[in-house]
Design an enzyme around this catalytic site. Structure first.
Site, PDB file in Angstrom:
ATOM      1  N   CYS A 160      15.218   9.719   6.332  1.00  0.00           N
ATOM      2  CA  CYS A 160      15.219   9.165   7.161  1.00  0.00           C
ATOM      3  C   CYS A 160      16.729   9.866   7.798  1.00  0.00           C
ATOM      4  O   CYS A 160      16.283  10.370   9.042  1.00  0.00           O
ATOM      5  CB  CYS A 160      14.182   8.728   6.871  1.00  0.00           C
ATOM      6  SG  CYS A 160      15.127   7.067   6.296  1.00  0.00           S
TER       7      CYS A 160
ATOM      8  N   GLY B 276       7.887   4.763   7.524  1.00  0.00           N
ATOM      9  CA  GLY B 276       7.012   6.338   7.733  1.00  0.00           C
ATOM     10  C   GLY B 276       7.203   6.251   9.847  1.00  0.00           C
ATOM     11  O   GLY B 276       8.354   6.459   9.724  1.00  0.00           O
ATOM     12  N   SER B 277       6.838   7.815   9.505  1.00  0.00           N
ATOM     13  CA  SER B 277       6.576   8.095  10.731  1.00  0.00           C
ATOM     14  C   SER B 277       6.736   7.416  12.370  1.00  0.00           C
ATOM     15  O   SER B 277       6.123   6.488  12.396  1.00  0.00           O
ATOM     16  CB  SER B 277       5.863   9.414  10.744  1.00  0.00           C
ATOM     17  OG  SER B 277       4.384   9.026  11.138  1.00  0.00           O
TER      18      SER B 277
ATOM     19  N   THR C 148       2.925   6.840  13.164  1.00  0.00           N
ATOM     20  CA  THR C 148       1.875   5.712  12.606  1.00  0.00           C
ATOM     21  C   THR C 148       2.745   4.616  13.116  1.00  0.00           C
ATOM     22  O   THR C 148       1.973   3.133  12.934  1.00  0.00           O
ATOM     23  CB  THR C 148       2.090   5.950  11.427  1.00  0.00           C
ATOM     24  OG1 THR C 148       1.923   7.346  10.955  1.00  0.00           O
ATOM     25  CG2 THR C 148       1.174   5.367  10.329  1.00  0.00           C
ATOM     26  N   GLY C 149       3.876   4.040  12.671  1.00  0.00           N
ATOM     27  CA  GLY C 149       4.534   3.305  13.106  1.00  0.00           C
ATOM     28  C   GLY C 149       4.236   2.667  14.505  1.00  0.00           C
ATOM     29  O   GLY C 149       3.825   1.662  14.679  1.00  0.00           O
TER      30      GLY C 149
ATOM     31  N   GLU D 279      10.424   0.793  10.155  1.00  0.00           N
ATOM     32  CA  GLU D 279      12.118   1.956   9.309  1.00  0.00           C
ATOM     33  C   GLU D 279      10.939   3.589   9.546  1.00  0.00           C
ATOM     34  O   GLU D 279      10.627   3.715   9.470  1.00  0.00           O
ATOM     35  CB  GLU D 279      12.453   2.120   7.975  1.00  0.00           C
ATOM     36  CG  GLU D 279      12.862   0.458   8.340  1.00  0.00           C
ATOM     37  CD  GLU D 279      14.552   0.111   8.169  1.00  0.00           C
ATOM     38  OE1 GLU D 279      14.263   1.398   9.850  1.00  0.00           O
ATOM     39  OE2 GLU D 279      15.266  -0.951   8.878  1.00  0.00           O
TER      40      GLU D 279
ATOM     41  N   GLU E  68      11.699  15.540  14.473  1.00  0.00           N
ATOM     42  CA  GLU E  68      12.261  15.910  12.795  1.00  0.00           C
ATOM     43  C   GLU E  68      11.227  16.295  11.995  1.00  0.00           C
ATOM     44  O   GLU E  68      10.137  16.392  12.162  1.00  0.00           O
ATOM     45  CB  GLU E  68      11.730  14.862  12.945  1.00  0.00           C
ATOM     46  CG  GLU E  68      12.112  13.774  11.028  1.00  0.00           C
ATOM     47  CD  GLU E  68      11.462  12.182  10.702  1.00  0.00           C
ATOM     48  OE1 GLU E  68      10.435  12.327  11.324  1.00  0.00           O
ATOM     49  OE2 GLU E  68      12.122  11.662   9.910  1.00  0.00           O
TER      50      GLU E  68
ATOM     51  N   LYS F 129       0.646  -1.656  -0.540  1.00  0.00           N
ATOM     52  CA  LYS F 129      -0.036   0.072  -0.232  1.00  0.00           C
ATOM     53  C   LYS F 129       0.953   1.377  -0.260  1.00  0.00           C
ATOM     54  O   LYS F 129       0.968   1.468   0.589  1.00  0.00           O
ATOM     55  CB  LYS F 129      -0.433  -0.267   1.473  1.00  0.00           C
ATOM     56  CG  LYS F 129      -1.741   1.237   0.675  1.00  0.00           C
ATOM     57  CD  LYS F 129      -2.597   1.326   2.417  1.00  0.00           C
ATOM     58  CE  LYS F 129      -1.868   2.671   3.028  1.00  0.00           C
ATOM     59  NZ  LYS F 129      -1.146   3.571   2.374  1.00  0.00           N
TER      60      LYS F 129
HETATM   61  P1  NAD Z   1       3.437   8.503   7.942  1.00  0.00           P
HETATM   62  O1  NAD Z   1       3.483   7.748   8.689  1.00  0.00           O
HETATM   63  O2  NAD Z   1       2.483   9.895   7.261  1.00  0.00           O
HETATM   64  O3  NAD Z   1       3.163   7.836   6.344  1.00  0.00           O
HETATM   65  C1  NAD Z   1       3.485   6.372   5.944  1.00  0.00           C
HETATM   66  C2  NAD Z   1       1.967   5.826   5.609  1.00  0.00           C
HETATM   67  O4  NAD Z   1       1.559   4.979   6.429  1.00  0.00           O
HETATM   68  C3  NAD Z   1       1.828   5.664   4.477  1.00  0.00           C
HETATM   69  O5  NAD Z   1       1.638   4.622   3.403  1.00  0.00           O
HETATM   70  C4  NAD Z   1       0.262   6.011   5.569  1.00  0.00           C
HETATM   71  O6  NAD Z   1      -0.974   6.180   4.209  1.00  0.00           O
HETATM   72  C5  NAD Z   1       0.012   5.294   5.857  1.00  0.00           C
HETATM   73  N1  NAD Z   1      -0.415   5.128   7.148  1.00  0.00           N
HETATM   74  C6  NAD Z   1      -1.140   6.444   8.132  1.00  0.00           C
HETATM   75  N2  NAD Z   1      -2.334   5.914   8.388  1.00  0.00           N
HETATM   76  C7  NAD Z   1      -1.297   4.698   9.013  1.00  0.00           C
HETATM   77  C8  NAD Z   1      -2.242   3.564   9.836  1.00  0.00           C
HETATM   78  N3  NAD Z   1      -3.526   4.313  11.106  1.00  0.00           N
HETATM   79  N4  NAD Z   1      -2.091   2.336  10.096  1.00  0.00           N
HETATM   80  C9  NAD Z   1      -1.200   1.930   8.952  1.00  0.00           C
HETATM   81  N5  NAD Z   1      -0.683   3.146   7.827  1.00  0.00           N
HETATM   82  C10 NAD Z   1      -0.555   4.150   8.019  1.00  0.00           C
HETATM   83  O7  NAD Z   1       4.488   8.837   6.790  1.00  0.00           O
HETATM   84  P2  NAD Z   1       4.937   9.662   5.870  1.00  0.00           P
HETATM   85  O8  NAD Z   1       4.604  11.260   6.167  1.00  0.00           O
HETATM   86  O9  NAD Z   1       4.960   9.289   4.598  1.00  0.00           O
HETATM   87  O10 NAD Z   1       7.039   9.805   5.851  1.00  0.00           O
HETATM   88  C11 NAD Z   1       7.910  10.542   6.540  1.00  0.00           C
HETATM   89  C12 NAD Z   1       8.510   9.874   7.266  1.00  0.00           C
HETATM   90  O11 NAD Z   1       8.918   8.684   7.161  1.00  0.00           O
HETATM   91  C13 NAD Z   1       9.448  10.737   8.117  1.00  0.00           C
HETATM   92  O12 NAD Z   1       9.513  10.678   9.203  1.00  0.00           O
HETATM   93  C14 NAD Z   1      11.038   9.971   7.532  1.00  0.00           C
HETATM   94  O13 NAD Z   1      12.034  10.046   8.730  1.00  0.00           O
HETATM   95  C15 NAD Z   1      10.031   8.439   8.159  1.00  0.00           C
HETATM   96  N6  NAD Z   1      10.852   7.276   7.099  1.00  0.00           N
HETATM   97  C16 NAD Z   1      12.228   6.583   7.812  1.00  0.00           C
HETATM   98  C17 NAD Z   1      12.767   5.705   7.320  1.00  0.00           C
HETATM   99  C18 NAD Z   1      13.683   4.276   7.445  1.00  0.00           C
HETATM  100  O14 NAD Z   1      14.117   3.970   6.634  1.00  0.00           O
HETATM  101  N7  NAD Z   1      13.268   4.409   9.279  1.00  0.00           N
HETATM  102  C19 NAD Z   1      13.194   5.752   5.646  1.00  0.00           C
HETATM  103  C20 NAD Z   1      11.720   6.998   4.644  1.00  0.00           C
HETATM  104  C21 NAD Z   1      11.373   7.735   5.587  1.00  0.00           C
END
Ligand code: NAD
Length: 469
Positions: free
Chosen positions: A277, A221-222, A225-226, A243, A375, A170
């Site tokens: 990230c 992702g963030s 959300t993680g 991640e 961040e 997704k």
């Molecule tokens: P985000 O957490 O807003 O979204 C990431 C994904 O999660 C999207 O696909 C979103 O649709 C989905 N999502 C939203 N709500 C959800 C839920 N309740 N359950 C499951 N999934 C859900 O993050 P973003 O703004 O897209 O990305 C930026 C963040 O990602 C930054 O914090 C960045 O540091 C992090 N990031 C980390 C790495 C790493 O390897 N550590 C790499 C790239 C980005």
């Protein structure tokens, strides 16, 4: 309504609803994406579950060849995908932008295809035999962010498939088009159902992360959300690779040559407009060299071309979305009000179309400012003055994040020792953010759980089964 389709069980599926995906350089629609419903999610998981029985039973050779095929497909369509990526993500075609991302996606796919996990024999004699096998876990749900959508999709999908799992991916609703197209291109190298794609709004994600037939979630992702992903998976004890966010610190020692270090410091921080990230997000600089580092960074940064990513000369594009733009602008304003000095940028042209934020260097930044403590994820670098390196180390380690970090010095031994004291998954010396397909990468503390890449990353898509007689 849209040329894009979901991919479920090998079929391209049209949806009734669609949503617009914006071009960050203009704020205008770049395309319409299919909006999957929860029912589509269920169908995709069922298709992946059905395909798992036969895919897990294929030979290692078959899966290696299939993954090599995925790398070939990415390479063959790299330019088309790079353009689509720039259109929806905003990053430039050149420099560390879309073409670079596509090269990375291909390289990771190819390297991962060639990885192996041999059976380990612990004992094999007249008294008995004990072997450690690695087994595929089942259906893997992959959830990706908007900053490096294609590379991260490959980081999730290829090791999962290589080890005999099946996948439902997704993509972020902010950048789904390039993933929809890439997976469509990949699909003919895989049996139906091995790779499925559902694009949709955030609301459909929990259906996937809590689904009883999903065995593992790989999420990038963030941190916020993680944490939700972790609790959603708790009910069925899902395997997780998370991640998450980072707020990487760099510590510059007094012996650094500012001019020689400027380019690496700059790109360590500003790669993909800081929307990375493991970008350098806080720079701690020794008092003795502080002013000269600031000067060298301003000189270097002033020559970087910011523009529409589709323009071949652009080195940086717009910020990816309006929310991120507003967040970054707000943090910069707060820092200014608290006494920080903008030595470059800090004043976006709000009449300009799109989400262009200027490259911004903030001197006299300090702890307590949100742009330091949180961040920021934008083209902004706070530069913090320190007198004692132990103090800088304490500040670097003082936050909940622990993704990357770096130490900069001509004294390599001293820098190496200090790097080892950084509380993070990867600590670099005289560089920041370098990642490789053969070296594990992941965060500690609230930056993540588990690793990606290399043999260790591949093992995360498996569980151990012991055979013992
Ligand atoms: P985000 O957490 O807003 O979204 C990431 C994904 O999660 C999207 O696909 C979103 O649709 C989905 N999502 C939203 N709500 C959800 C839920 N309740 N359950 C499951 N999934 C859900 O993050 P973003 O703004 O897209 O990305 C930026 C963040 O990602 C930054 O914090 C960045 O540091 C992090 N990031 C980390 C790495 C790493 O390897 N550590 C790499 C790239 C980005």
């Amino acid at each position: 309504m849209s040329d894009y389709r979901l991919l479920i069980g090998g079929e391209r599926i049209a949806t009734r609803e669609h949503f617009p995906v914006l071009n960050p350089a203009s704020g205008e629609p770049a395309g319409m994406a299919p909006a999957a419903t929860e029912e589509h999610v269920d169908r995709a998981v069922a298709a992946a579950r059905a395909a798992f029985a036969s895919w897990r039973a294929t030979s290692d050779e078959t899966r290696r060849a299939a993954c090599q095929g995925l790398a070939d497909r990415i390479a063959a369509h790299a330019e088309e995908l790079a353009r689509l990526l720039t259109l929806e993500q905003g990053k430039p075609l050149n420099g560390l932008g879309s073409r670079f991302e596509l090269k990375g996606a291909e390289a990771w796919a190819r390297y991962t295809a060639g990885l192996e996990i041999p059976v380990e024999t612990v004992q094999n004699d007249a008294k008995g035999r004990v072997e450690i096998h690695r087994r595929a876990v089942g259906v893997v749900a992959s959830i990706t962010p908007w900053n490096w959508p294609l590379m991260i999709a490959v980081w999730h999908v290829v090791p999962a498939i290589r080890t005999g799992n099946t996948v439902v991916i997704k993509p972020s609703p902010l950048t789904p088009l390039s993933t929809l197209r890439m997976t469509e291109i990949m699909a003919d190298r895989l049996p139906p159902g091995v790779l499925n794609v559902v694009s949709g709004r955030d609301e459909i994600a929990p259906r996937l992360t809590a689904h009883p037939d999903v065995a593992k979630v790989v999420f990038t992702g963030s941190t916020e959300t993680g944490l939700k992903v972790m609790s959603a998976g708790a009910g069925t004890l899902k395997r997780l690779t998370l991640e998450l966010g980072g707020n990487d610190a760099g510590i510059v020692l007094p012996d650094v040559d500012p001019v020689a270090a400027a380019a690496r410091l700059f790109w360590g921080a500003f790669i993909n407009n800081g929307q990375t990230c493991a970008a350098l997000k806080r720079l701690y600089v020794a008092d003795a060299v502080y002013d000269r580092i600031c000067e060298a960074l301003v000189r270097y940064a002033s020559n970087v071309v910011v523009g529409d990513g589709l323009d071949e000369v652009s080195q940086l594009g717009p910020v990816q979305n309006r929310t991120q733009f507003d967040k970054v602008a707000g943090m910069v304003e707060e820092a200014r009000a608290a006494g920080a000095r903008m030595i470059l940028g800090g004043n976006p042209d709000r009449k300009r179309a799109g989400y262009f934020y200027p490259v911004t260097l903030i001197a006299e930044a300090r702890a307590g400012m949100r742009v330091v403590d949180e961040e920021q994820f934008g083209p902004v670098l706070p530069i913090i003055r320190y007198r004692e390196v132990d103090d800088a180390m304490q500040q670097a380690n003082g936050l909940k994040y622990g993704l990357g970090g770096s130490v900069w010095s001509q004294d390599l031994q001293r820098a190496w020792e200090l790097a080892a004291r950084l509380e993070c998954g990867t600590a670099w010396v005289n560089r920041h953010g370098d990642i490789r397909p053969d070296v594990p990468f992941g965060g500690v503390k609230c930056s993540g759980l588990g690793v990606e890449f290399g043999r260790q990353g591949l093992e995360e898509y498996t569980t151990i089964q012991v055979l013992h007689r």
